[in-house]
Design an enzyme around this catalytic site. Structure first.
Site, short mmCIF file in Angstrom:
data_model
loop_
_atom_site.label_atom_id
_atom_site.label_comp_id
_atom_site.label_asym_id
_atom_site.label_seq_id
_atom_site.Cartn_x
_atom_site.Cartn_y
_atom_site.Cartn_z
N THR A 1 -20.34 54.08 8.32
CA THR A 1 -19.33 54.57 8.75
C THR A 1 -18.62 54.79 9.15
O THR A 1 -17.57 53.65 8.67
CB THR A 1 -20.30 54.77 10.49
OG1 THR A 1 -21.59 55.03 10.54
CG2 THR A 1 -19.15 55.07 11.46
N ARG B 1 -31.44 62.80 16.04
CA ARG B 1 -31.32 61.41 16.39
C ARG B 1 -30.05 61.23 16.49
O ARG B 1 -29.25 61.44 16.01
CB ARG B 1 -32.21 60.36 15.14
CG ARG B 1 -31.44 58.99 15.44
CD ARG B 1 -30.42 58.58 15.10
NE ARG B 1 -30.56 57.08 14.86
CZ ARG B 1 -29.12 56.47 15.02
NH1 ARG B 1 -27.72 57.25 14.57
NH2 ARG B 1 -28.67 55.38 14.51
N GLY C 1 -27.13 58.44 17.84
CA GLY C 1 -26.53 56.86 17.59
C GLY C 1 -25.82 57.00 17.68
O GLY C 1 -26.06 57.21 19.38
N GLY D 1 -27.03 51.82 14.89
CA GLY D 1 -26.77 52.05 16.72
C GLY D 1 -27.65 52.15 17.09
O GLY D 1 -27.30 51.49 18.91
N1 ASP Z 1 -24.12 52.67 13.60
C1 ASP Z 1 -24.40 53.86 12.87
C2 ASP Z 1 -25.64 54.84 13.06
O1 ASP Z 1 -26.19 54.23 13.64
C3 ASP Z 1 -24.76 54.06 11.52
C4 ASP Z 1 -23.04 52.54 10.89
O2 ASP Z 1 -22.74 52.19 11.79
O3 ASP Z 1 -23.08 52.55 9.32
O4 ASP Z 1 -25.52 56.15 13.49
#
Ligand code: ASP
Length: 329
Positions: free
Chosen positions: A188, A216, A218, A241
């Site tokens: 991310t 889903r 996050g 997340g």
């Molecule tokens: N936080 C993001 C999620 O769970 C994933 C990530 O930070 O790489 O969608």
């Protein structure tokens, strides 16, 4: 007091053996995006514009899990999410389930500025994108070969990248599987910035988790979980997340500063330590130009700079590139 900027390209189980062909382009992108943000702050662009600009650039880079490089759902589709927030006004905008928008972060900003709402998802977000004439493409644009392969590996190992079949409570770190080929964890993206007057902004964008369920949502677009800004600080989180939402990571940093009088570094470290190990990281800046970039994962792609000339680009705890650059030139 002075301007400061910090950005991330995701936290996770990034092995020290990360192959150079995967490491180099990401570090180069972090460096380029940092320079872009510094130049914008030096040109007195508002922090809200700066974080949007930097995150757009990161979304356009296929090496990170946002925009062009978004990871795939269990059906092999793309469902992107993004969030932006202004610290002074607490105005914010968020989108989820976006599949054709080139820069979801700019769509999130339009939700903030052009609707009476904060958060649009799925069909409604796509319809709004068309109404606003933002750049859209065929969804295939986002489906890279690397992400098809990541999905294949995740399915083979029967896991969501952050696996809902593995223990999701307590302190148990995820166990490595055959899907951990050294690059299953792409990240991310996020950026936080403050100008010399203490105006703060935060932005985060993601494709979510590899092999996630369709629908889903996050932490990234959830205000106070993956993204938050007020007059104390701006925070962008990354990691698993479901853990970040439970811990209200971004808002807790701000709350500890506001209600407990903690410094930003203390607050950020406290919050990251309160998330089960191996699950989260964040970047944050405070109104007086402090930067914090703690993580409890193996690594976090990250970069920062402050007006006094300090800059840092790093992935792991060690091997951080510290520089004192002459930002006045
Ligand atoms: N936080 C993001 C999620 O769970 C994933 C990530 O930070 O790489 O969608």
């Amino acid at each position: 007091m002075g301007w400061a900027i910090a950005l991330h390209g995701g936290a996770g189980d990034i092995p020290l053996s990360l192959p150079l062909e995967r490491r180099v382009p990401r570090e180069a992108t972090l460096r380029r995006c940092l320079s872009l943000g510094i130049a914008a702050l030096k040109a007195n662009q508002p922090p809200l514009d700066v974080v949007e600009l930097v995150v757009r650039e990161l979304e356009n880079c296929p090496h990170f899990n946002a925009g062009r490089g978004s990871v795939l759902t269990t059906n092999g589709t793309v469902e992107m999410e993004a969030c932006i927030m202004d610290g002074n006004t607490k105005s914010c905008g968020a989108v989820s389930g976006v599949s054709t928008v080139v820069n979801p972060i700019s769509l999130a900003r339009l939700v903030m500025e052009k609707t009476p709402h904060i958060y649009l998802g799925f069909d409604g977000a796509e319809a709004f994108a068309r109404e606003q004439c933002v750049e859209t493409v065929e969804t295939g644009h986002f489906i890279t070969q690397e992400n098809v392969e990541r999905l294949r590996q995740a399915k083979e190992a029967n896991r969501v990248q952050i696996d809902y079949t593995q223990p999701s409570h307590g302190d148990t770190p995820p166990q490595p599987t055959s899907a951990d080929n050294g690059d299953s964890q792409i990240g991310t993206v996020g950026c936080v910035a403050v100008d010399g007057k203490g105006n703060l902004a935060a932005a985060t964008s993601t494709g979510g988790l590899v092999n996630k369920m369709v629908g889903r949502i996050g932490d990234t677009p959830v205000i106070g979980a993956g993204t938050y800004a007020n007059t104390f600080c701006a925070v962008s989180a990354t990691g698993k997340g479901e853990f970040i939402i439970r811990a209200t990571v971004a808002r807790d940093v701000a709350a500890l500063m506001e209600y407990k009088g903690l410094s930003m570094k203390e607050a950020a470290a406290y919050v990251i330590n309160s998330v089960p190990k191996c699950h989260a990281g964040l970047v944050a800046v405070s109104a007086n130009g402090e930067v914090a970039m703690p993580f409890n994962t193996k690594g976090m792609f990250r970069a920062c700079a402050t007006e006094d000339g300090y800059s840092e680009i790093g992935i792991w705890d060690t091997e951080v590139e510290h520089n004192f650059i002459d930002l006045k030139s």
